[in-house]
Design a protein around this motif. Structure first.
Motif, PDB file in Angstrom:
ATOM      1  N   UNK A  78     -18.784  -6.515   4.616  1.00 21.91           N
ATOM      2  CA  UNK A  78     -18.631  -5.930   3.275  1.00 21.91           C
ATOM      3  C   UNK A  78     -17.362  -6.453   2.612  1.00 21.91           C
ATOM      4  N   UNK A  79     -17.366  -6.489   1.302  1.00 19.45           N
ATOM      5  CA  UNK A  79     -16.177  -6.910   0.571  1.00 19.45           C
ATOM      6  C   UNK A  79     -15.132  -5.797   0.640  1.00 19.45           C
ATOM      7  N   UNK A  80     -13.941  -6.097   1.139  1.00 26.86           N
ATOM      8  CA  UNK A  80     -12.925  -5.044   1.253  1.00 26.86           C
ATOM      9  C   UNK A  80     -12.252  -4.761  -0.085  1.00 26.86           C
ATOM     10  N   UNK A  81     -11.704  -3.577  -0.213  1.00 27.95           N
ATOM     11  CA  UNK A  81     -10.891  -3.225  -1.371  1.00 27.95           C
ATOM     12  C   UNK A  81      -9.477  -3.735  -1.100  1.00 27.95           C
ATOM     13  N   UNK A  82      -9.180  -4.928  -1.588  1.00 29.12           N
ATOM     14  CA  UNK A  82      -7.914  -5.579  -1.256  1.00 29.12           C
ATOM     15  C   UNK A  82      -6.703  -4.857  -1.836  1.00 29.12           C
ATOM     16  N   UNK A  86      -2.283  -4.272  -0.565  1.00 24.16           N
ATOM     17  CA  UNK A  86      -1.360  -5.038  -1.406  1.00 24.16           C
ATOM     18  C   UNK A  86       0.046  -5.082  -0.822  1.00 24.16           C
ATOM     19  N   UNK A  87       0.415  -4.066  -0.044  1.00 23.52           N
ATOM     20  CA  UNK A  87       1.758  -4.074   0.546  1.00 23.52           C
ATOM     21  C   UNK A  87       1.905  -5.138   1.629  1.00 23.52           C
ATOM     22  N   UNK A  88       0.777  -5.691   2.073  1.00 21.82           N
ATOM     23  CA  UNK A  88       0.821  -6.755   3.073  1.00 21.82           C
ATOM     24  C   UNK A  88       0.979  -8.132   2.449  1.00 21.82           C
ATOM     25  N   UNK A  89       0.861  -8.205   1.130  1.00 18.82           N
ATOM     26  CA  UNK A  89       0.962  -9.495   0.456  1.00 18.82           C
ATOM     27  C   UNK A  89       2.355 -10.082   0.636  1.00 18.82           C
ATOM     28  N   UNK A  90       2.472 -11.408   0.476  1.00 22.64           N
ATOM     29  CA  UNK A  90       3.760 -12.074   0.721  1.00 22.64           C
ATOM     30  C   UNK A  90       4.903 -11.499  -0.105  1.00 22.64           C
ATOM     31  N   UNK A  91       6.042 -11.394   0.549  1.00 23.80           N
ATOM     32  CA  UNK A  91       7.287 -11.023  -0.122  1.00 23.80           C
ATOM     33  C   UNK A  91       8.303 -12.109   0.195  1.00 23.80           C
TER      34      UNK A  91
END
Length: 227
Positions: A78-82, A86-91
């Protein structure tokens, strides 16, 4: 006695005749029955595995690297709710450090690779290519797993900026271990997969280890593990 033998032979001949009639009556019906879908898919995988030629390897690498490629059978995720992740996105992080260390021990699991490694690649792209490393140790396999991993190695190494570690051969065979030593051998294989972290502790000092088994896992499942 001869009359008894004659009767016995007659009964046996009659039994054989009935069996032959029944066999040929149902034979055509059985042959015409289509194979179940899952068996057709498995047969297609087996045909690709047989010989492990360049076309087969290309088919697997494409299925792994392209989530939309469905030429090989793989679990539909299933397509996840990304937005949930969002807190895992690059910093802003030092490029010399790795934040996610994906590792696995694989053995005789070629049909799983499109979904298993494919989902891992999706996760790495989401988390940030420069923030991830991969370490894979292949156990004893004769189904084409090694050939596909070898073909993926330079691609994944480039994808992660030189952070791909692959061990294609090992003398450790948990299945051949004597009673009571199997889990020790499995632990030894896992330690080989984790060795890059020990060799460069400064690079992986704050890394999250994502140890995946040979299962059909989806992107959402991996992100939930990391979250």
């Amino acid at each position: 006695m001869s009359r008894y033998k004659f009767r016995l032979a007659g009964r046996l001949a009659g039994f054989i005749l009935v069996a032959l009639v029944l066999y040929f009556s149902f034979r055509n019906q059985i042959i015409r029955q289509p194979l179940p879908t899952w068996l057709q898919e498995q047969n297609s995988v087996d045909a690709l595995v047989n010989g492990a030629n360049r076309d087969n390897i290309t088919a697997y690498t494409k299925a792994i690297l392209d989530p939309a490629d469905m030429h090989l059978p793989k679990l539909k995720c299933p397509l996840p709710d990304l937005s949930r992740y969002k807190e895992l996105k690059p910093v802003n992080a030092a490029k010399s450090q790795t934040q996610y260390f994906f590792t696995m021990n694989l053995r005789e699991c070629l049909p799983l690779l499109p979904r298993l490694i494919g989902s891992m690649v999706e996760a790495i792209r989401f988390l940030g290519l420069e923030r991830c490393a991969i370490s894979i140790v292949k156990g004893n396999s004769a189904d084409g797993t090694a050939e596909v991993l070898a073909a993926l190695n330079p691609i994944l190494d480039k994808l992660t900026g030189g952070r791909m570690h692959l061990v294609l051969s090992s003398d450790i065979d948990p299945l051949a271990a004597v009673a009571g030593e199997r889990f020790t051998k499995l632990a030894d294989l896992r330690n080989i997969a984790l060795r890059p972290m020990l060799d460069e502790p400064e690079r992986y000092s704050d890394a999250t280890v994502v140890f995946l088994n040979d299962v059909a896992i989806c992107l959402k499942d991996i992100l939930e593990l990391v979250l």
